[in-house]
Design a protein around this motif. Structure first.
Motif, short mmCIF file in Angstrom:
data_model
loop_
_atom_site.label_atom_id
_atom_site.label_comp_id
_atom_site.label_asym_id
_atom_site.label_seq_id
_atom_site.Cartn_x
_atom_site.Cartn_y
_atom_site.Cartn_z
N LYS A 380 42.62 16.84 39.98
CA LYS A 380 41.22 17.09 40.32
C LYS A 380 40.67 18.27 39.53
O LYS A 380 41.43 19.16 39.15
N PRO A 381 39.34 18.30 39.32
CA PRO A 381 38.73 19.45 38.64
C PRO A 381 38.70 20.69 39.54
O PRO A 381 38.94 20.62 40.73
N PHE A 382 38.38 21.78 38.89
CA PHE A 382 38.38 23.09 39.56
C PHE A 382 37.08 23.79 39.22
O PHE A 382 36.86 24.20 38.07
N GLY A 383 36.20 23.91 40.22
CA GLY A 383 34.93 24.60 40.02
C GLY A 383 35.10 26.08 40.35
O GLY A 383 35.49 26.44 41.46
N ILE A 384 34.79 26.96 39.39
CA ILE A 384 35.03 28.39 39.56
C ILE A 384 33.76 29.16 39.23
O ILE A 384 33.03 28.83 38.29
N SER A 385 33.49 30.21 40.02
CA SER A 385 32.29 31.04 39.84
C SER A 385 32.62 32.48 40.20
O SER A 385 33.65 32.78 40.82
N ASN A 386 31.71 33.38 39.83
CA ASN A 386 31.74 34.77 40.27
C ASN A 386 33.07 35.47 39.96
O ASN A 386 33.63 36.19 40.80
N VAL A 387 33.55 35.30 38.76
CA VAL A 387 34.82 35.94 38.37
C VAL A 387 34.57 37.43 38.15
O VAL A 387 33.62 37.83 37.47
N ARG A 388 35.45 38.24 38.73
CA ARG A 388 35.38 39.68 38.53
C ARG A 388 36.79 40.20 38.25
O ARG A 388 37.79 39.64 38.71
N PHE A 389 36.84 41.33 37.53
CA PHE A 389 38.14 41.89 37.14
C PHE A 389 38.04 43.41 37.16
O PHE A 389 37.01 43.99 36.79
N GLY A 390 39.12 44.09 37.57
CA GLY A 390 39.12 45.54 37.56
C GLY A 390 40.46 46.11 37.96
O GLY A 390 41.40 45.39 38.35
N VAL A 391 40.57 47.44 37.90
CA VAL A 391 41.78 48.15 38.25
C VAL A 391 41.85 48.31 39.76
O VAL A 391 40.84 48.63 40.41
N ALA A 392 43.04 48.11 40.34
CA ALA A 392 43.22 48.29 41.77
C ALA A 392 43.09 49.77 42.13
O ALA A 392 43.40 50.66 41.32
N SER A 393 42.67 50.04 43.35
CA SER A 393 42.40 51.42 43.75
C SER A 393 43.65 52.27 43.82
O SER A 393 43.59 53.49 43.68
N ASP A 394 44.80 51.67 44.06
CA ASP A 394 46.03 52.44 44.20
C ASP A 394 47.16 51.74 43.45
O ASP A 394 47.57 50.64 43.85
#
Length: 695
Positions: A380-394
């Motif tokens: 099945k296909p995979f619909g993806i939105s609102n991707v965000r990336f960053g460093v964890a706080s700890d």
């Protein structure tokens, strides 16, 4: 009546008879005394000869016992050309407790204890003398050691040393090195052996080294010569044989043959000779430092690697590779398709770095930028939105909160456009744009995205988290399921939230034992890095550095810079700090302070502005006029069932590999009662092989 017996008259010995008898007696006594004296004289001669033979034997044994504790490449001779009549060498004594030779903890070389000099004292009669400098001054350069030997020979000794006469009445004393050869035959196919071939007096500049096949083992099927590395200069810096300039060859052509990783540079120089007498020559400079494999250097954000496309070992910036994989972090090499509906949910995944107390270490590289790769299920296909990336706080906990506001990330669609939402077809992947967040293995990172609110397009590929369930580590994924009552918040808002969702209301947050959708993270090159070379020992008191040059590929926008420093301490503690030196970008002469024994370079590599290209450094060359000295010739040579026996000559002079000592002494013994003497002599010739290598 008359008797019939004759009448006898009594009488003694006549005078003549007595004199004759006495003469015979004296003659017998004289002959006996003469024989006895002769016997005594003969016994005395035998005693003198035996004593002389013992003197010779003891002198040879003294030299052998000393030399076995030394190394041939540390031996200095007098005069400048053979035949030699004096020699100087160091010795080291094993520890009385461990039986091991003392070694420098940093360089791992033997720490020599004494300097021994055997020389002739020009006196009446001549004397063979053993002079000892104890302790040895290991800081002396080759020039100073040679000067020390010359001075001892000229003066018959030294006030700072102790001397002992081995014997008087030297008749003949000659030191001759033996010719060196190497037998390359071995029953096992293609092995490598480190060997000493011999030594030769080498001055500065270019020299011609000839390798000639002299014979072959009776079991060998050929005459081949294989060479991995050569150690041929006074500084003993090894040279890659396959990179040397071949100037002449006969009966066969040399080739750069690819080998496995146990060969330095993954290659060797092969000479497939087919007959005795075949030879080839290479040009070697004394002294030139050619750094092609970059061993024992300090790598700071650079890597030394063998590039199969370039067929070469290079220095390159770190990065430009996959830095994280879902299958590595989960332990699942066979991902599956989902059996549950995940439409309309928000997903947050923790990428586990080195600093986690347990279960970390899955970020294996670093880079100035990164990009993400997502995969749909197989069906099945995979619909993806609102991707965000960053460093964890700890970086030392599993808290799923961002260090600061995370970065919104766009995906690349089939038309090569950047979009915030994308439907990934079944069994396909989608890649994001390059994200301006540096990646380092010590940090933790968070990836958040939302799955489309459609049951037909909500199927990311799933990796089961085996490690979390097996070792009781916290799972690395949280999924937020939204209730219809939450009208004030959207999935996009929760995807962007810096919090760990633990205090969220109105939604169902679950830690799950699988990792959905995110397959891998790829990094660019790092921004910059340095390679600091090993420290080279010129072995000279006051070297005059000539040039530094290099071969490199530097793409547009990249930079490659160099710094060079020198000093008189083996660890360069007396040299300038790198930060105090000015870098240069083009080859130059006199790159370091003159008259400094130890030298080192540092290369600084800078990536392009987008960090997608790196300079490649192939080799670095530095040279200085080498000191004239006896140089040990050796290296790593290939053996095999088709290899022959070869010998090496330098500028037409054959190498020598051992010390042949030819010693003859005499003694004048008195003959008779006068001053007449007769000379007797004794001699011995022996070959001595020092046992220690010094390394």
């Amino acid at each position: 009546m008359k008797s019939n017996h004759p009448t006898h008259t009594a009488q003694g010995f006549t005078l003549v008879e007595v004199v004759g008898a006495m003469f015979l007696l004296l003659l017998a006594i004289s002959l006996a005394l003469f024989g006895y004296v002769g016997t005594l004289r003969k016994a005395s001669d035998l005693d003198h000869q035996a004593e002389l033979d013992m003197d010779v034997k003891m002198a040879i044994e003294s030299l052998k016992n000393d030399l076995r504790l030394s190394s041939m490449d540390y031996v200095f001779f007098y005069p400048a050309t053979p035949p030699y009549e004096a020699l100087s060498f160091p010795i080291a004594y094993p520890d009385s407790t461990t039986g091991m030779l003392p070694r420098d903890p940093t360089t791992k070389r033997i720490i020599w204890s004494d300097t021994i000099i055997y020389h002739i004292r020009d006196s009446t009669p001549h004397q063979l003398v053993r002079t000892v400098f104890s302790p040895r001054n290991n800081a002396l350069t080759d020039e100073q050691i040679q000067a020390q030997l010359d001075s001892v020979v000229a003066n018959g000794g030294d006030n700072n040393a102790s001397s002992r006469v081995i014997f008087n009445n030297l008749l003949h004393w000659q030191l001759d090195p033996r010719r060196g050869q190497f037998n390359g035959y071995s029953l096992v196919e293609t092995l490598k052996k480190n060997a000493f071939i011999g030594y030769v007096l080498l001055d500065s500049g270019d020299h011609t080294f000839q390798f000639e096949v002299t014979e072959k083992d009776t079991n060998s099927t050929g005459f081949a010569i294989g060479i991995d590395m050569l150690s041929v200069t006074s500084s003993s810096l090894p040279l890659e044989a396959e990179d040397l300039e071949v100037t002449q060859q006969s009966s066969a052509a040399t080739a750069r043959e690819e080998m496995d990783h146990t060969w330095s540079g993954n290659h060797q120089l092969i000479f497939p000779a087919s007959q005795k007498g075949a030879s080839f020559t290479v040009k070697v400079n004394n002294d030139r430092w050619v750094e092609t494999n970059f061993p024992r250097g300090i790598q700071d954000d650079v890597v030394v690697r063998y590039d199969t496309d370039l067929d070469d070992i290079i220095i390159r910036l770190k990065g430009n590779e996959i830095a994280w994989k879902a299958e590595d972090q989960t332990g699942d090499a066979s991902p599956s398709d989902p059996s549950t509906n995940y439409s309309g949910t928000a997903v947050r995944i923790l990428l586990k770095g080195d600093n986690l107390p347990v279960g970390g270490g899955f970020i294996t590289s670093k880079g100035a930028r990164c990009r993400l790769v997502f995969r749909a299920s197989e069906t099945k296909p995979f619909g993806i939105s609102n991707v965000r990336f960053g460093v964890a706080s700890d970086p030392e906990s599993y808290t799923m909160a961002y260090l600061s506001n995370s970065v919104p990330v766009r995906l690349i669609n089939p038309a090569n456009n950047l979009v915030y939402s994308l439907q990934i077809p079944a069994a396909k992947t989608a890649t994001t744009e390059w994200i301006d967040v540096p990646i380092t293995p010590t940090n933790n990172y968070l990836v958040t995205y939302t799955i489309d609110n459609s049951t037909g397009h909500d199927a990311p590929r799933l990796w089961a988290d085996h490690y979390g369930s097996t070792y009781s580590w916290p799972f690395a994924t949280k999924i937020a399921f939204f209730d219809t009552a939450i009208a004030a918040h959207t999935a996009a808002e929760y995807a962007a939230s810096p919090y760990d969702w633990s205090d969220a209301t109105g939604i169902n947050v679950h830690s799950v034992n699988f990792l959905p959708g995110l397959e891998r993270v790829r990094v660019s090159y790092v921004e910059k890095g340095t390679f600091t070379s090993r420290i080279a020992d010129t072995g000279m008191l006051a070297p005059q550095y000539n040039d530094i040059d290099w071969t490199a590929t530097v793409p547009t926008g990249c930079n490659l810079k160099f710094k060079v420093r020198a000093g008189n301490q083996y660890n360069l503690s007396d040299a300038s700090a790198w930060t105090n030196l000015t870098a240069f970008t083009t080859p130059r002469g006199n790159p370091a302070p003159l008259g400094k024994r130890y030298i080192q370079f540092q290369a600084e590599l800078e990536s392009s502005a987008n960090h997608l290209q790196s300079p490649d450094l192939h080799d670095v060359t530095m040279d200085w006029p080498g000191d004239t000295r006896l140089v040990n010739i050796g290296g790593d040579f290939t053996t095999g069932p088709d290899h022959g026996v070869f010998e090496v000559s330098v500028d037409g002079e054959k190498l020598q590999s051992a010390l042949v000592v030819d010693l003859e002494i005499y003694k004048d013994v008195r003959v008779g009662k006068g001053n007449e003497t007769r000379r007797i002599s004794s001699s011995q010739k022996v070959e001595i092989n020092p046992r220690n290598t010094g390394k």
